[in-house]
Design an enzyme around this catalytic site. Structure first.
Site, short mmCIF file in Angstrom:
data_model
loop_
_atom_site.label_atom_id
_atom_site.label_comp_id
_atom_site.label_asym_id
_atom_site.label_seq_id
_atom_site.Cartn_x
_atom_site.Cartn_y
_atom_site.Cartn_z
CD GLU A 85 9.62 13.28 11.88
OE1 GLU A 85 10.14 12.75 11.15
OE2 GLU A 85 8.58 12.10 12.17
CD GLU A 128 12.69 5.13 8.12
OE1 GLU A 128 12.92 6.01 9.39
OE2 GLU A 128 12.49 5.42 7.07
CE LYS A 168 -2.06 2.07 3.51
NZ LYS A 168 -2.06 4.04 2.73
CB THR A 174 1.50 5.67 11.94
OG1 THR A 174 0.65 6.68 11.59
CG2 THR A 174 0.37 4.25 10.54
N GLY A 209 7.03 5.52 8.12
CA GLY A 209 6.11 5.99 8.55
C GLY A 209 6.22 7.09 9.76
#
Length: 479
Positions: free
Chosen positions: A383, A248, A173, A230, A226
């Site tokens: 971030e 990652e 995806k 998540t 991502g």
């Protein structure tokens, strides 16, 4: 245009006929729709992958290699078309997509197409026991690969290529924000002769399509790139199901500059490591720490160079900074600039939206440099993932090392010094999966890639990826 899911070698509309608008970041226009796939779509992809697995897993290494190398070659021949699509979908300068994104996607298939022919396992003779142990490296089965929007085809292929090379079948995806080049990859795979069902590409939101992939009981491994939040959700869902996980995640990377560096090289590279791809790279050095003795000189020179960066339409050859990927992301980045001001930070340049004539509704933002007085502020701890960096001075090696490590992330770090002993000390103590010394983003695809702490779990790249996408089985024979 409407794009479709790629399942069992063909293109299909979503079963429930649910669609998501696809936006062009350069002008804010909807230029197509993508499926918002449901569990049934994912199940169809799984059935195709499961059916293809017995043959694909037993395909010779030479044949797998040949097909992957053909995909690599076809990506190269379609460079212009793919780069144009990537730029329109993501907002990045087309020159960047041509120079970096699409060539790297081709390199991913080429590297793993070759690497699988060199991938070996171990054997151990048990002296005195008349036995030998050897290890099989067998493909897992059907695996899930979920990639982000910042480097769409680059990171999509970074996951798919090793999974296919190792003999797995894949349900992949791409980000719903940047689906176009993943959609185009389906035709390339058919042209290369990849058997039906070996790769299936389903489009949709993370909360629907992504969730269906991670919670599917028979998808045995998940590779995800991502956001950290998540990633935590994926781990919470998939870990109790005993799936293999490679995550990652985010980064808040320090760029540490000592006075004994090669100043001009450092300055030019720091501009690039701050604002490449609109700062939307997990490896960008967003926290810049400069030794006190050269701080004022650096501040003046750096701001001057940043002001020279041209914000423009992605198609313009003079564009250094293109559009941010989406309107919500633009608003998020702008909010962090407001937070920095409220916390006492000084905006040295940038900080404003940019209006491009003819593209007034595009998502453009000036590259922004903020001077901060403490590393405890939110803009140094969280971030931002945009064209925003902070700068502040430091006095000692111990002080900057403490600041560099005092975040939840540990993905990468950049160190500028010509002192070999300092290089060895700092590299040993910096809490990051990657440390670049006197360079940035210099990648060798054989090396392990990934982070520590909240930056992720596991490593990608080289044989690390092939190990992840295989199960080791020890066989002991007494003779």
């Amino acid at each position: 245009m409407n794009i479709q899911n790629y399942i069992n070698g063909g293109f299909h509309n979503p079963i429930q006929n649910n669609w998501i608008d696809n936006y062009d970041p350069s002008n804010g226009d909807v230029y197509g729709q993508i499926p918002n796939s449901c569990k049934e779509d994912v199940e169809n992809a799984y059935i195709a992958a499961k059916s293809a697995f017995p043959n694909w897993s037993q395909t010779t290494l030479e044949e797998r290699s040949r097909i992957l190398l053909k995909i690599s070659e076809l990506i190269e021949t379609k460079l212009d078309k793919l780069a144009t699509a990537e730029s329109q979908d993501n907002g990045k300068p087309i020159s960047l997509a041509k120079a970096i994104d699409i060539p790297r996607a081709s390199s991913n298939f080429r590297f793993f197409g070759n690497a699988i022919t060199q991938f070996a396992s171990e054997s151990h003779e048990s002296i005195g026991l008349n036995a030998i142990n050897y290890t099989l490296r067998q493909p897992i089965g059907v695996v899930g690969c979920i990639s982000p929007w910042n480097l769409p085809l680059y990171l999509f292929t970074w996951k798919i290529a090793p999974a296919l090379a190792a003999g797995n079948c894949v349900i992949a995806k791409p980000s719903e924000v940047t689906p176009m080049t993943a959609y185009m990859l389906g035709d390339i795979c058919n042209e290369a002769g990849l058997p039906k069902g070996v790769l299936n590409i389903v489009h949709g939101l993370g909360t629907t399509t992504g969730q269906a992939i991670i919670e599917h009981p028979d998808i045995k491994a998940i590779s995800f790139t991502g956001g950290t939040a998540t990633g935590a959700h994926i781990a919470k869902t998939a870990a109790p199901m005993f799936k293999k996980l490679s995550l990652e995640l985010g980064g808040k990377n320090p760029n540490i500059i000592f006075a004994d560096c090669d100043y001009n090289e450092m300055l030019n590279t720091t501009v690039r490591s701050s604002f490449a791809n609109q700062g939307q790279i997990c490896l960008c050095g967003s926290r810049i720490f400069v030794e006190q003795s050269i701080y004022e000189t650096f501040k003046k020179d750096f701001v001057e160079k940043v002001k020279q960066l041209h914000v423009g339409h992605p198609s313009e050859s003079t564009t250094n900074i293109g559009a941010l990927v989406s309107k919500p992301h633009l608003e998020k980045v702008k909010n962090y600039i407001d937070i920095a001001k409220a916390e006492g930070g000084t905006v040295l340049c940038g900080g404003n939206e940019v209006t491009i004539e003819g593209y007034e509704n595009g998502y453009y933002l000036e590259p922004t440099v903020i001077e901060v007085s403490t590393d405890e502020c939110r803009v140094n701890q969280e971030e931002i993932f945009g064209p925003v960096v902070t700068i502040m001075p430091f006095k000692t090696e111990d002080e900057v090392l403490q600041m560099a490590n005092k975040v939840q992330y540990g993905l990468s770090a950049t160190l500028w010094t010509n002192d070999l002993k300092r290089t060895m000390r700092m590299s040993n103590h910096i809490q990051a999966g990657i440390v670049w010394v006197n360079t940035w983003l210099m990648r060798d695809l054989r090396t392990p890639f990934g982070g520590m702490k909240a930056s992720g779990v596991g490593r990608e790249g080289g044989f690390e990826a092939l190990r992840f996408f295989t199960e080791p089985k020890n066989v002991c024979i007494k003779y």
